[in-house]
Structures are given as structure tokens and as C-alpha cells.
Design an enzyme around this catalytic site. Sequence first.
Site, short mmCIF file in Angstrom:
data_model
loop_
_atom_site.label_atom_id
_atom_site.label_comp_id
_atom_site.label_asym_id
_atom_site.label_seq_id
_atom_site.Cartn_x
_atom_site.Cartn_y
_atom_site.Cartn_z
N GLY A 88 0.79 -1.22 0.00
CA GLY A 88 0.00 0.00 0.00
C GLY A 88 0.82 1.27 0.00
O GLY A 88 0.26 2.37 0.02
N HIS A 89 2.14 1.17 -0.04
CA HIS A 89 3.00 2.37 0.09
C HIS A 89 4.11 2.34 -0.94
O HIS A 89 5.25 2.07 -0.59
CB HIS A 89 3.60 2.41 1.49
CG HIS A 89 4.13 3.74 1.91
ND1 HIS A 89 5.41 4.17 1.63
CD2 HIS A 89 3.57 4.75 2.60
CE1 HIS A 89 5.61 5.37 2.15
NE2 HIS A 89 4.51 5.74 2.74
N PHE A 90 4.02 2.57 -2.08
CA PHE A 90 2.83 2.81 -2.88
C PHE A 90 2.87 1.78 -4.00
O PHE A 90 3.95 1.54 -4.54
CB PHE A 90 2.83 4.23 -3.43
CG PHE A 90 2.89 5.28 -2.34
CD1 PHE A 90 1.73 5.66 -1.69
CD2 PHE A 90 4.09 5.85 -1.95
CE1 PHE A 90 1.77 6.63 -0.69
CE2 PHE A 90 4.14 6.81 -0.95
CZ PHE A 90 2.98 7.20 -0.31
N VAL B 46 7.90 2.97 -1.98
CA VAL B 46 8.82 3.74 -1.15
C VAL B 46 8.73 3.18 0.26
O VAL B 46 7.63 3.03 0.81
CB VAL B 46 8.46 5.25 -1.15
CG1 VAL B 46 9.36 6.02 -0.19
CG2 VAL B 46 8.55 5.83 -2.55
#
EC number: 4.2.1.59
Length: 151
Positions: A55-57, A62
Site C-alpha cells: 500500500g506504500h505505494f 517507497v
Amino acid sequence: MESPIRFADVDINTILKTLPHRFPFLLIDRVKNIREDHSGIGVKNVTFNEPAFQGHFPERPVFPGVLMIEGMAQTAGVIGIMSVTGTEKPRAVYFLTIDKCKFRKPVLPGDTIEYHMKSIGRRKTMWWFHGDAIVDGQTVAEADVGAMLTD
């Protein structure tokens, strides 16, 4: 002049005996050069398989800055525990403070983060450390962290 090395290389098996953290929240792979002045270097090999990258990203992964700060705290925990006990005797470590935190550059899959931690204060069971997260010789994050060791 640097102080003498007390523990040259703390591998993942020793870290698992020292800290209560486990997957997916164990954020260091080893700790090296624990010195008598209560400093040392934690190592984290960042891979695309990190759960945070879901989820990041998804389109541009990152490594989250907050996880770098946790990696600093875990490194400081290993340094503190091994400095006090002289072994990997397990202790609970509670995060107390984060100060002067700055994120300078993104960390990407394939990077190796070195958490350069140095004790800047101690009172009974409480420790404070300054940390620099370094990738390829460049500081990517820095912070002062405080923690408390308990039995």
C-alpha cells in the site's frame, strides 16, 4: 578515536533471542560493531517483498519513513540490551520518544539501510540514542529516539 568493539556481528538468530519483535515487524536483519560507548550499526535489506509496499505505494514503492524510525529503535534496543546484559538476554523494550526526526531521501526496494546509532544519554532503564539512516553513504533519515528496557 572510536571506542573498542564489544560485539562485532549480531546475526538474526541473536536478534530473535534479544527482541520480542517478529515478522512483519522485525525491521533489522543484523547489528554490527556494537562498541563500548553504546553505539552500533543496524542493517536492513529492503526488498520488494516488504508487506508495506502493498500500500506504500503500489505503483512506486517507497519504504515508509516511520518504519525506518522503528528500525532505528530496534537497533538501539539490541545495543542497549547487549550493553547492559553482555548477552542476548531477552528484555522488553518500550519506545518512549522521537525527536528531531527528518526524512531526507526515499528508500526503494534493493536498498540496504544502515542505522548508525549512538547513545546520547541514559538514566537507569531509560536510554536515548541519535540515529542516522544511511543508504549508499547518504543520510536518508535521522532522529533522536528514547526507549525503556524492562524485564
